[in-house]
Design a protein around this motif. Structure first.
Motif, PDB file in Angstrom:
ATOM      1  N   PRO A 196       0.819  -1.229   0.000  1.00 14.59           N
ATOM      2  CA  PRO A 196       0.000   0.000   0.000  1.00 14.59           C
ATOM      3  C   PRO A 196       0.844   1.266   0.000  1.00 14.59           C
ATOM      4  N   GLU A 197       1.959   1.244   0.723  1.00 12.18           N
ATOM      5  CA  GLU A 197       2.809   2.430   0.780  1.00 12.18           C
ATOM      6  C   GLU A 197       3.391   2.754  -0.585  1.00 12.18           C
ATOM      7  N   ASP A 198       3.925   1.754  -1.275  1.00 18.87           N
ATOM      8  CA  ASP A 198       4.478   1.984  -2.620  1.00 18.87           C
ATOM      9  C   ASP A 198       3.377   2.350  -3.601  1.00 18.87           C
ATOM     10  N   ALA A 199       2.211   1.738  -3.429  1.00 19.35           N
ATOM     11  CA  ALA A 199       1.094   2.028  -4.327  1.00 19.35           C
ATOM     12  C   ALA A 199       0.663   3.482  -4.211  1.00 19.35           C
ATOM     13  N   LEU A 200       0.570   3.990  -3.003  1.00 19.24           N
ATOM     14  CA  LEU A 200       0.155   5.380  -2.813  1.00 19.24           C
ATOM     15  C   LEU A 200       1.146   6.340  -3.444  1.00 19.24           C
ATOM     16  N   ILE A 201       2.429   6.029  -3.327  1.00 26.27           N
ATOM     17  CA  ILE A 201       3.448   6.891  -3.950  1.00 26.27           C
ATOM     18  C   ILE A 201       3.310   6.866  -5.464  1.00 26.27           C
ATOM     19  N   GLU A 202       3.163   5.680  -6.046  1.00 31.95           N
ATOM     20  CA  GLU A 202       3.064   5.575  -7.502  1.00 31.95           C
ATOM     21  C   GLU A 202       1.773   6.198  -8.026  1.00 31.95           C
ATOM     22  N   LEU A 203       0.688   6.025  -7.289  1.00 30.20           N
ATOM     23  CA  LEU A 203      -0.582   6.622  -7.703  1.00 30.20           C
ATOM     24  C   LEU A 203      -0.496   8.148  -7.695  1.00 30.20           C
ATOM     25  N   ARG A 204       0.244   8.681  -6.736  1.00 31.26           N
ATOM     26  CA  ARG A 204       0.349  10.129  -6.597  1.00 31.26           C
ATOM     27  C   ARG A 204       1.336  10.732  -7.597  1.00 31.26           C
ATOM     28  N   GLU A 205       2.429  10.027  -7.863  1.00 25.75           N
ATOM     29  CA  GLU A 205       3.512  10.628  -8.635  1.00 25.75           C
ATOM     30  C   GLU A 205       3.524  10.242 -10.107  1.00 25.75           C
ATOM     31  N   THR A 206       2.889   9.131 -10.468  1.00 30.29           N
ATOM     32  CA  THR A 206       2.929   8.671 -11.854  1.00 30.29           C
ATOM     33  C   THR A 206       1.624   8.996 -12.551  1.00 30.29           C
ATOM     34  N   PRO A 207       1.673   9.820 -13.586  1.00 29.22           N
ATOM     35  CA  PRO A 207       0.430  10.140 -14.297  1.00 29.22           C
ATOM     36  C   PRO A 207      -0.111   8.919 -15.023  1.00 29.22           C
ATOM     37  N   THR A 208      -1.429   8.872 -15.142  1.00 34.88           N
ATOM     38  CA  THR A 208      -2.061   7.778 -15.870  1.00 34.88           C
ATOM     39  C   THR A 208      -1.865   7.990 -17.360  1.00 34.88           C
ATOM     40  N   ALA A 209      -1.293   6.989 -18.033  1.00 30.39           N
ATOM     41  CA  ALA A 209      -1.070   7.062 -19.476  1.00 30.39           C
ATOM     42  C   ALA A 209      -1.617   5.797 -20.103  1.00 30.39           C
ATOM     43  N   PRO A 210      -2.918   5.749 -20.364  1.00 29.91           N
ATOM     44  CA  PRO A 210      -3.507   4.515 -20.892  1.00 29.91           C
ATOM     45  C   PRO A 210      -2.862   4.057 -22.179  1.00 29.91           C
ATOM     46  N   ASN A 211      -2.701   2.778 -22.311  1.00 27.17           N
ATOM     47  CA  ASN A 211      -2.156   2.186 -23.530  1.00 27.17           C
ATOM     48  C   ASN A 211      -3.267   2.130 -24.571  1.00 27.17           C
ATOM     49  N   PRO A 212      -3.141   2.841 -25.694  1.00 26.32           N
ATOM     50  CA  PRO A 212      -4.227   2.872 -26.681  1.00 26.32           C
ATOM     51  C   PRO A 212      -4.458   1.525 -27.350  1.00 26.32           C
ATOM     52  N   LEU A 213      -3.512   0.588 -27.209  1.00 30.77           N
ATOM     53  CA  LEU A 213      -3.678  -0.720 -27.839  1.00 30.77           C
ATOM     54  C   LEU A 213      -4.532  -1.667 -27.001  1.00 30.77           C
ATOM     55  N   ILE A 214      -4.797  -1.276 -25.751  1.00 29.70           N
ATOM     56  CA  ILE A 214      -5.568  -2.132 -24.857  1.00 29.70           C
ATOM     57  C   ILE A 214      -6.973  -1.569 -24.737  1.00 29.70           C
ATOM     58  N   PRO A 215      -8.007  -2.373 -25.028  1.00 29.62           N
ATOM     59  CA  PRO A 215      -9.381  -1.875 -24.924  1.00 29.62           C
ATOM     60  C   PRO A 215      -9.690  -1.395 -23.516  1.00 29.62           C
ATOM     61  N   PHE A 216     -10.498  -0.348 -23.429  1.00 30.48           N
ATOM     62  CA  PHE A 216     -10.870   0.195 -22.127  1.00 30.48           C
ATOM     63  C   PHE A 216     -11.742  -0.788 -21.371  1.00 30.48           C
ATOM     64  N   THR A 217     -11.456  -0.985 -20.108  1.00 31.75           N
ATOM     65  CA  THR A 217     -12.271  -1.812 -19.223  1.00 31.75           C
ATOM     66  C   THR A 217     -12.785  -0.928 -18.103  1.00 31.75           C
ATOM     67  N   ALA A 218     -14.077  -0.985 -17.853  1.00 25.70           N
ATOM     68  CA  ALA A 218     -14.665  -0.131 -16.831  1.00 25.70           C
ATOM     69  C   ALA A 218     -13.942  -0.296 -15.502  1.00 25.70           C
ATOM     70  N   GLY A 219     -13.590   0.831 -14.892  1.00 28.74           N
ATOM     71  CA  GLY A 219     -12.971   0.785 -13.579  1.00 28.74           C
ATOM     72  C   GLY A 219     -11.483   0.506 -13.597  1.00 28.74           C
ATOM     73  N   SER A 220     -10.864   0.372 -14.786  1.00 32.97           N
ATOM     74  CA  SER A 220      -9.448   0.030 -14.818  1.00 32.97           C
ATOM     75  C   SER A 220      -8.564   1.255 -14.621  1.00 32.97           C
ATOM     76  N   LEU A 221      -9.155   2.442 -14.676  1.00 32.15           N
ATOM     77  CA  LEU A 221      -8.407   3.649 -14.376  1.00 32.15           C
ATOM     78  C   LEU A 221      -8.614   4.029 -12.915  1.00 32.15           C
ATOM     79  N   ASP A 222      -7.680   4.804 -12.372  1.00 33.20           N
ATOM     80  CA  ASP A 222      -7.786   5.244 -10.990  1.00 33.20           C
ATOM     81  C   ASP A 222      -8.705   6.461 -10.953  1.00 33.20           C
ATOM     82  N   ALA A 223      -9.994   6.226 -11.153  1.00 33.48           N
ATOM     83  CA  ALA A 223     -10.977   7.304 -11.205  1.00 33.48           C
ATOM     84  C   ALA A 223     -12.308   6.763 -10.696  1.00 33.48           C
ATOM     85  N   PRO A 224     -13.218   7.646 -10.256  1.00 36.67           N
ATOM     86  CA  PRO A 224     -14.525   7.174  -9.792  1.00 36.67           C
ATOM     87  C   PRO A 224     -15.256   6.411 -10.887  1.00 36.67           C
TER      88      PRO A 224
END
Length: 432
Positions: A347-375
């Protein structure tokens, strides 16, 4: 959790009725477990498999109804590539709980081989084996191609034919009378058979499960957008399982406006031509064999729909602790969107990565509901997170809304002890 009926005149009768229904649900709602054998960062896949065995014994003692293992390929994140092996190990180490696949990705395999594997498991652990079937690849396109036996032919969707054959290999009376496969004795031919479930996360699987008269498990934790539509369609349109050959099913078994035209209603099995085999083929001409006790009738044929759904849950003693543990799953979901299959972060490493690494979705992977860190804009979240009383109430409400009597719980944390604790707290809150 106490849900008393207050005599307060300000409480509307409808609210009282709802609370009474929740109380009834608390005693009738069963909970089961989906284990994906997650690999925690800093540990090995062997550690993850050992954790899975310990979890099996733990939830068996707690009173969970069934334990299913998923099938995933070529992931550092998950160690569950061979659910049939995990089933055998877990069933041998437990005494009561049903054990099965959630599920076997049937397009990769011969239906006969799957039937043989699960008949073997059923012979070793009678009346405890579930055979959950799916049609997803369980990995990327490259892995799916590598799993193919024939790599020259283009991919084809013959899942319905495979499903018909698998069911009939387990219950030969479902083959048409003149079908050559009817004469294959699938060994070990012990009485009864494993229980087949159809798994899915779309309307296609709901329609197919209803049409085929199979019990249905919806992967809400994977894709929650169509949860209500899929479950309710299945419940409204369920057709009981046949007790004779599948080709005798009436034309009304197809449902408009959903198009399942890839399967001709009058021919669920592909034609078999034995005349083309060489004379030296090492088997005799097919002859009708007598029915054995194992194949005399379908085991527990469904006359009414039986649905469940799998949902993510993290319980802890406080809301703050539960949400802290959930950070690992939030990062896992973001990484999968980016085709990053690394093990489960702390959890500690996850919180750091979630905060510091911007989300950059891979356009080659189809979108799956809820797979982004968003409501999530869905009726129910993929993961319920919080104290056991809070989560138990949410689960009861979900089951009430969808008229379900069983829910499957999927819990992923970095800490094995936290995962065991989550299942313990939930079992206590749900009075298992």
């Amino acid at each position: 959790m106490h849900l008393g009926l207050s005599p307060n005149p300000n409480v509307a009768p409808a609210s009282i009725n709802h609370l009474a229904h929740l109380i009834r649900m608390s005693s009738s709602l069963s909970l089961s477990v989906l284990d994906q054998s997650p690999v925690p960062a800093g540990f090995t896949p062997s550690d993850a498999l050992a954790n899975s065995l310990a979890l099996a014994q733990h939830v068996d003692a707690l009173g969970y109804t069934r334990l299913w293992y998923s099938e995933h390929h070529a992931m550092d994140l998950l160690a569950c590539t061979a659910p049939e092996i995990l089933i055998a190990r877990a069933a041998a180490a437990t005494t009561r709980i049903r054990v099965g696949s959630g599920g076997i990705m049937l397009p990769h395999y011969s239906p006969l081989k799957v039937a043989e594997v699960f008949r073997t498991l059923h012979a070793m652990f009678p009346n405890r084996i579930d055979l959950g079937i799916g049609r997803a690849p369980g990995g990327g396109q490259l892995e799916a191609h590598a799993l193919k036996r024939d790599r020259d032919a283009p991919p084809k969707d013959d899942f319905l034919q495979q499903l018909s054959e698998l069911r009939a290999f387990l219950h030969p009376e479902l083959f048409p009378p003149n079908h050559p496969f009817r004469n294959i004795r699938v060994a070990p031919d012990a009485p009864g058979a494993p229980d087949i479930w159809l798994l899915g996360s779309s309307m296609w699987s709901a329609v197919t499960a209803a049409q085929e008269g199979l019990p249905y498990a919806f992967a809400h934790f994977f894709s929650p957008i169509q949860t209500r539509a899929a479950i309710e369609y299945y419940q409204r349109n369920f057709i009981p399982q046949p007790t004779t050959n599948l080709s005798s099913r009436p034309e009304s078994a197809s449902f408009a406006p959903i198009n399942l035209s890839s399967r001709p209603e009058s021919a669920p099995f592909a034609p078999i031509n034995l005349s083309s085999r060489p004379e030296s083929a090492p088997f005799a001409d097919a002859v009708e064999r007598p029915a054995s006790p194992a194949s005399a009738t379908i085991q527990t044929p469904r006359t009414t729909p039986e649905a469940t759904l799998a949902i993510g849950v993290i319980c802890a003693d406080t809301d703050a602790e539960a949400h802290h543990l959930h950070a690992s799953v939030r990062l896992l979901q973001r990484r999968i969107r980016m085709d990053d299959r690394r093990p489960v972060a702390t959890p500690e490493d996850a919180l750091i990565e979630l905060r510091e690494t911007p989300t950059a979705p891979n356009p080659l992977i189809p979108f799956t509901a809820g797979s982004l860190d968003a409501p999530e804009d869905t009726e129910w979240p993929r993961y319920l997170v919080g104290t056991p009383g809070k989560v138990a109430l949410q689960l009861r409400n979900l089951a009430t809304d969808l008229n379900l009597t069983e829910l499957i719980i999927n819990t992923i944390t970095h800490s094995h002890e936290a995962r065991l604790r989550s299942y313990t707290l939930l079992a206590e809150a749900m009075n298992l």
